[in-house]
Design an enzyme around this catalytic site. Structure first.
Site, PDB file in Angstrom:
ATOM      1  N   TRP A   1       6.094   6.655   3.269  1.00 37.58           N
ATOM      2  CA  TRP A   1       6.501   5.794   4.384  1.00 37.58           C
ATOM      3  C   TRP A   1       7.994   6.071   4.635  1.00 37.58           C
ATOM      4  O   TRP A   1       8.808   5.836   3.737  1.00 37.58           O
ATOM      5  CB  TRP A   1       6.266   4.341   3.961  1.00 37.58           C
ATOM      6  CG  TRP A   1       6.617   3.285   4.947  1.00 37.58           C
ATOM      7  CD1 TRP A   1       6.241   3.218   6.263  1.00 37.58           C
ATOM      8  CD2 TRP A   1       7.403   2.112   4.698  1.00 37.58           C
ATOM      9  NE1 TRP A   1       6.740   2.083   6.840  1.00 37.58           N
ATOM     10  CE2 TRP A   1       7.457   1.380   5.897  1.00 37.58           C
ATOM     11  CE3 TRP A   1       8.062   1.600   3.581  1.00 37.58           C
ATOM     12  CZ2 TRP A   1       8.146   0.180   6.016  1.00 37.58           C
ATOM     13  CZ3 TRP A   1       8.740   0.397   3.692  1.00 37.58           C
ATOM     14  CH2 TRP A   1       8.780  -0.308   4.897  1.00 37.58           C
TER      15      TRP A   1
ATOM     16  N   ASP B   1       5.862   0.083  -5.710  1.00 39.64           N
ATOM     17  CA  ASP B   1       5.901  -0.641  -4.440  1.00 39.64           C
ATOM     18  C   ASP B   1       4.476  -1.100  -4.098  1.00 39.64           C
ATOM     19  O   ASP B   1       3.618  -0.294  -3.744  1.00 39.64           O
ATOM     20  CB  ASP B   1       6.453   0.344  -3.382  1.00 39.64           C
ATOM     21  CG  ASP B   1       6.561  -0.258  -1.991  1.00 39.64           C
ATOM     22  OD1 ASP B   1       6.288  -1.458  -1.834  1.00 39.64           O
ATOM     23  OD2 ASP B   1       6.927   0.494  -1.066  1.00 39.64           O
TER      24      ASP B   1
ATOM     25  N   ALA C   1       2.422  -3.026  -1.594  1.00 41.14           N
ATOM     26  CA  ALA C   1       2.524  -3.631  -0.263  1.00 41.14           C
ATOM     27  C   ALA C   1       1.171  -4.054   0.311  1.00 41.14           C
ATOM     28  O   ALA C   1       1.125  -4.722   1.337  1.00 41.14           O
ATOM     29  CB  ALA C   1       3.221  -2.673   0.708  1.00 41.14           C
TER      30      ALA C   1
ATOM     31  N   LYS D   1       1.178  -8.227   4.304  1.00 41.49           N
ATOM     32  CA  LYS D   1      -0.203  -7.855   4.643  1.00 41.49           C
ATOM     33  C   LYS D   1      -1.202  -8.741   3.899  1.00 41.49           C
ATOM     34  O   LYS D   1      -2.172  -9.203   4.479  1.00 41.49           O
ATOM     35  CB  LYS D   1      -0.491  -6.395   4.294  1.00 41.49           C
ATOM     36  CG  LYS D   1       0.694  -5.474   4.301  1.00 41.49           C
ATOM     37  CD  LYS D   1       1.035  -4.889   5.641  1.00 41.49           C
ATOM     38  CE  LYS D   1       2.424  -4.311   5.579  1.00 41.49           C
ATOM     39  NZ  LYS D   1       2.830  -3.445   6.614  1.00 41.49           N
TER      40      LYS D   1
HETATM   41  C1  LIG Z   1       4.653   1.050   1.251  1.00 46.79           C
HETATM   42  C2  LIG Z   1       5.345  -0.095   1.902  1.00 46.79           C
HETATM   43  N1  LIG Z   1       6.308  -0.744   1.233  1.00 46.79           N
HETATM   44  C3  LIG Z   1       6.959  -1.780   1.775  1.00 46.79           C
HETATM   45  C4  LIG Z   1       6.687  -2.221   3.047  1.00 46.79           C
HETATM   46  C5  LIG Z   1       7.485  -3.353   3.625  1.00 46.79           C
HETATM   47  O1  LIG Z   1       6.762  -4.514   3.788  1.00 46.79           O
HETATM   48  P1  LIG Z   1       7.435  -5.885   4.196  1.00 46.79           P
HETATM   49  O2  LIG Z   1       6.863  -6.294   5.501  1.00 46.79           O
HETATM   50  O3  LIG Z   1       7.076  -6.845   3.096  1.00 46.79           O
HETATM   51  O4  LIG Z   1       8.909  -5.677   4.256  1.00 46.79           O
HETATM   52  C6  LIG Z   1       5.691  -1.569   3.797  1.00 46.79           C
HETATM   53  C7  LIG Z   1       5.406  -1.983   5.174  1.00 46.79           C
HETATM   54  O5  LIG Z   1       4.794  -1.333   5.962  1.00 46.79           O
HETATM   55  C8  LIG Z   1       5.011  -0.478   3.204  1.00 46.79           C
HETATM   56  O6  LIG Z   1       4.055   0.184   3.861  1.00 46.79           O
END
Ligand SMILES: Cc1ncc(COP(=O)(O)O)c(C=O)c1O
Length: 403
Positions: free
Chosen positions: A130, A211, A213, A246
């Site tokens: 990402w 991470d 998410a 999410k």
């Molecule tokens: C892999 C990953 N990490 C972190 C995030 C960030 O999410 P947040 O909305 O909690 O900031 C995302 C959001 O798309 C993501 O895909």
């Protein structure tokens, strides 16, 4: 002061959304969106979230300041959710957590913390990843390198290439891992592969930063964190970023968590908490509380938690059905092409095996919009959009043959 914008970087994600907004074609297809859409194309608010919100309002939700470390109760709930209630790390005071404005800020806060303690650590990210994940570390001043992860043309995890690259890591380097539903590929490590990565971490002395998410979007709420749990069992120290955006569908409320799990030789954990508090204050002062309060309301009540688990499982099943349907549609329009990777992968995203030029062609010719690396949101497809995508993909493949 505001005359010189030479250094402005045109973010490819933002640029795609601008092109999409400017496209006047009535049946344009947005597969770039990063949120869950239901069968009607809506981004639904979970019933359980509405119920928790009503309870909070009925009780007179307080609005006073919290600490820069955010909502303490939310952190305890998320630690339990991700690590499991009986995890030894929770019993041994080896963990410090901060509620952050989403996982994005957890990554940014973690990056700042790492830079302040070890500015020469290299951060290893999966190829692809990402793109915003990389930015958080770059802007903190850390060097980034990538490890091989996914073979987009063939649709498989390149575990051998990955491990070969990870052997290059030095002590105190950081390895960023996606806990589940890898963004953008949907390709996750299985448990045996998590063990191999943990082994590389232990042998090199690197520090994993996991991470999480999309807990609950892959195989299930518990299954999706099995890798993260195995990692913390296997290594002395770890960082963890968790998003509630999410899993609770509260994207704009900004609730997430950064946890630091330290080893037995670590310094005073209370001071580490104070350092995180000061760094959070410098970066964003304080996180908003509304989303965290909702999540705590849900996870501290067994009835609401059961309802949340049920609703999230319904979302997960919907995503799995969409994956299966897209595989079938693509295979029907492309005889002989194996699209099983789409069904096998997890979460909302997969990357189509097409080049950057072919992605531009799909945008111009078919008005189909995707994120970099041809990332499509499988769950976002409505009506006959998957047929249109499958036909467009067949066109791309036919052009390859005739070229
Ligand atoms: C892999 C990953 N990490 C972190 C995030 C960030 O999410 P947040 O909305 O909690 O900031 C995302 C959001 O798309 C993501 O895909």
């Amino acid at each position: 002061m505001f005359k010189n914008f030479r250094d402005y970087v045109n973010d490819p994600i933002e640029a795609m959304f601008i092109r999409l907004a400017e496209d006047q074609y009535p049946d344009k297809i947005d597969l770039g969106i990063g949120v869950f859409r239901d069968a009607f194309g809506n981004v639904p608010v979970m019933d359980v979230v509405r119920q928790a919100e009503s309870r909070l309002i009925a009780r007179g939700l307080p609005k006073s300041y919290l600490s820069p470390l955010g909502n303490h109760d939310y952190c305890r709930d998320i630690e339990r959710l991700v690590l499991g209630g009986n995890h030894t790390v929770l019993q041994t005071s080896r963990i410090v957590s901060a509620q952050t404005p989403g996982a994005g800020s957890a990554l940014r806060l973690g990056a700042a913390l790492i830079h302040s303690l070890s500015p020469h650590s290299v951060v290893w990210v999966s190829e692809p990843t990402w793109p915003h994940q990389v930015e958080f570390f770059e802007v903190a001043g850390l060097e980034i390198r990538s490890y091989r992860y996914y073979d987009q043309a063939k649709g498989f995890l390149d575990i051998e290439g990955m491990l070969e690259d990870l052997w290059e890591m030095q002590r105190d380097d950081i390895i960023l891992l996606h806990g589940c539903c890898h963004n953008p590929t949907g390709q996750d490590l299985d448990i045996a592969q998590w063990k191999l990565v943990a082994d590389a971490v232990n042998r090199t002395g690197a520090l994993p930063f996991v991470d999480v998410a999309y807990q609950g979007f892959g195989e299930g709420i518990e299954e999706d964190v099995a890798g993260a749990r195995l990692m913390i069992e296997s290594v002395p120290e770890m960082l963890l970023a968790v998003s509630s955006s999410k899993s609770f569908g509260i994207y704009r409320e900004r609730a997430g968590m950064l946890s630091v799990m330290v080893g037995s030789e670590a310094g005073d954990i209370v001071s580490l908490g104070a350092k995180m508090r000061d760094m959070a204050r410098q970066l964003y002062f304080m996180a908003p509380d509304h989303g965290a309060a909702i999540v705590h309301e849900i996870l501290s009540d067994s009835e609401l938690e059961a309802l949340w688990r049920k609703e999230l499982d319904g979302i997960r099943q919907h995503v799995c059905e969409k994956r299966k349907a897209l595989r079938t549609t693509i295979e029907a329009a492309n005889p002989g092409f194996d699209a099983s990777f789409i069904e096998r992968q997890h979460g909302m995203f997969s990357c189509l095996p097409i080049t950057e030029e072919e992605q531009v062609f799909l945008e111009k010719q078919y008005h189909i919009y995707m994120l970099p690396d041809a990332r499509v949101n499988v769950a976002a497809m409505l009506g006959n959009q998957s047929e249109i995508l499958a036909g467009a993909f067949a066109d791309v493949r036919a052009k390859r043959v005739s070229a």
